[in-house]
Design an enzyme around this catalytic site. Sequence first.
Site, PDB file in Angstrom:
ATOM      1  N   HIS A  42       0.962  -0.992   0.016  1.00 41.59           N
ATOM      2  CA  HIS A  42       0.108   0.223   0.047  1.00 41.59           C
ATOM      3  C   HIS A  42       0.781   1.063   0.150  1.00 41.59           C
ATOM      4  CE1 HIS A  42      -3.597  -2.422   0.381  1.00 41.59           C
ATOM      5  NE2 HIS A  42      -3.045  -3.103   1.263  1.00 41.59           N
TER       6      HIS A  42
ATOM      7  N   ARG B 273      -0.016   4.345  -0.895  1.00 46.48           N
ATOM      8  CA  ARG B 273      -0.910   5.537  -0.277  1.00 46.48           C
ATOM      9  C   ARG B 273      -0.878   6.626  -1.209  1.00 46.48           C
ATOM     10  NH1 ARG B 273      -3.363   2.108   3.057  1.00 46.48           N
ATOM     11  NH2 ARG B 273      -2.574   1.773   5.118  1.00 46.48           N
TER      12      ARG B 273
ATOM     13  N   ASN C 164      -6.024   1.066  -3.392  1.00 42.81           N
ATOM     14  CA  ASN C 164      -7.096   1.893  -2.390  1.00 42.81           C
ATOM     15  C   ASN C 164      -6.264   3.037  -2.036  1.00 42.81           C
ATOM     16  OD1 ASN C 164      -4.965   0.464  -1.003  1.00 42.81           O
ATOM     17  ND2 ASN C 164      -6.028   0.113   0.846  1.00 42.81           N
TER      18      ASN C 164
ATOM     19  N   ASP D 262      -8.619  -4.798  -2.893  1.00 39.26           N
ATOM     20  CA  ASP D 262      -7.968  -4.981  -1.706  1.00 39.26           C
ATOM     21  C   ASP D 262      -8.149  -3.859  -0.759  1.00 39.26           C
ATOM     22  OD1 ASP D 262      -6.526  -6.498   0.128  1.00 39.26           O
ATOM     23  OD2 ASP D 262      -4.766  -5.184  -0.014  1.00 39.26           O
TER      24      ASP D 262
ATOM     25  N   HIS E 136      -9.241  -9.894  -1.935  1.00 35.35           N
ATOM     26  CA  HIS E 136      -9.022  -9.749  -0.384  1.00 35.35           C
ATOM     27  C   HIS E 136     -10.336 -10.489   0.127  1.00 35.35           C
ATOM     28  CE1 HIS E 136      -9.168  -7.512   3.484  1.00 35.35           C
ATOM     29  NE2 HIS E 136     -10.067  -7.861   3.419  1.00 35.35           N
TER      30      HIS E 136
ATOM     31  N   HIS F 259      -3.098 -12.603   0.704  1.00 35.92           N
ATOM     32  CA  HIS F 259      -2.964 -12.788   2.355  1.00 35.92           C
ATOM     33  C   HIS F 259      -3.864 -13.659   3.019  1.00 35.92           C
ATOM     34  CE1 HIS F 259      -6.438  -9.854   2.501  1.00 35.92           C
ATOM     35  NE2 HIS F 259      -5.467  -8.913   2.415  1.00 35.92           N
TER      36      HIS F 259
ATOM     37  N   ASP G  19       1.821  -6.941   2.534  1.00 32.64           N
ATOM     38  CA  ASP G  19       0.533  -6.136   2.852  1.00 32.64           C
ATOM     39  C   ASP G  19       1.213  -5.019   3.631  1.00 32.64           C
ATOM     40  OD1 ASP G  19      -1.980  -5.398   2.804  1.00 32.64           O
ATOM     41  OD2 ASP G  19      -2.612  -6.865   4.376  1.00 32.64           O
TER      42      ASP G  19
ATOM     43  N   HIS H 190       0.711   3.874   8.541  1.00 32.52           N
ATOM     44  CA  HIS H 190      -0.233   4.807   9.126  1.00 32.52           C
ATOM     45  C   HIS H 190       0.560   5.925   9.743  1.00 32.52           C
ATOM     46  CE1 HIS H 190      -3.852   2.376   8.038  1.00 32.52           C
ATOM     47  NE2 HIS H 190      -3.351   1.234   8.568  1.00 32.52           N
TER      48      HIS H 190
HETATM   49 ZN   LIG Z   1      -6.344  -7.096   2.068  1.00 34.09          ZN
END
Ligand SMILES: [Zn+2]
Length: 431
Positions: A63, A65, A95, A153, A180, A233, A307, A311
């Site tokens: 991810h 971001r 995402n 996902d 996912h 995952h 994964d 954050h």
């Molecule tokens: Zn996921």
Amino acid sequence: MSTLLIQNGHVIDPANDIDAPNDILVRDGKIVQIGKGLSVDADDVIDAAGLVVCPGLIDIQVHVREPGREDKETIETASMAALAGGVTSIVAMPNSAPAADNQTVIEFVIKRAREVNLVNVYPTGAITSGQKGDSLAEINEMKRSGAIAITDDGVDVQNEVVLRRAMEYAKTCDILLMSHCEVDNLTDSGVMHEGWVSTQLGLPGTPAVSEDLAVQKNIMLAQMTGARLHLLHNSTKGAVSAIKAAKAAGANNITAEVSVQHFALTDEECFGYNTNAKMYPPLRSRDHVDAIVEAIKDDVIDAFTTDHAPHIEPDKLEPFKHAAFGSIGLETSFAVMNSYLVKAGHISLSKGISKMTNGPAAVARLDKGSLSVGADADITIFDPDENWTVDAKQSFSKGKNCVFDGKELTGKVHYTIVDGHVRFKQGDIIR
Ligand SMILES: [Zn+2]
């Protein structure tokens, strides 16, 4: 013409069945020779004595971001973290904000990655518009722009009709669909694995069957439609036994991964309301972790991923119930694999490397993951026996939320080479 000679290392290249001392010669970004005792006058020489040399690692679930949440991570900081972990290729999840559900966002990710120019970044597109699970995104257009897969996902497509249409369309476009797997109604407000630990902590749990059912549904629809399906995952006994059965029945359009934390750690990490251990899917109980390890030994699993989910600090300083899901992992994934699978005696180093190189390359159909003559010179050099303690504060990632923070791991990356350029050397990023 620039040349780089990597001497005296132990080369492990599972794609070519190599596990022996060898030298490697790189010229203009390509591997041009591999063999014992190469005597060449090279512009640069790396002495890899005592170290292992393998193809650059590939992580197909990251991810990044960007665009939209550059406070959490950017393509640049994710790339730096990747380099520090020996990862030379990452697959970016869609995402972002906005979600990558159209070609403009895909093109942006590709353009940013080119400007950053540290690791190979492969974008994915959303399955549904805004990842809302209703109408299909611009799948074919995104594929033409460079998306290597589609996935929602972060969430799962709940409506079976939409998922069926997505698979039919993915099959027509010949694009990989990554799922996912989760049934939202069963997950409900669960924040960790449902079991003894969640009861002790008084936290709402997510039953393993939420993942089991979704995996079954995805497998059945992939068998019906013939779409190429990759299961992200996996974390439960039920998931891996369903995948094993499908593969045994000849379903060669189905692949599966495990994120390294799911074979390494159990839900007991959540004790003390440790929000870095809050993730989706959740860390499971010991019986599930043992089943995952068995599935890895049985080659039911094609690839390991992180994964990687960065954050900002406030998102994890919340009470456990309200904290964000996810852990960073790019800088630790190799060492976690080495510590919890190889050093623990479950699998060979060569097999572990395979699940992080030619394994994921085959899943995502990337022309990467080997040290074949003529291949792009993406190379990782590490010490398989060096112990170190994870200090998440030192991470190149903007996210410091690492479930392995403070743990001692074995295996340290010394050099990461992308396209023949040394981009990471003994702790430093080199531009
Ligand atoms: Zn996921």
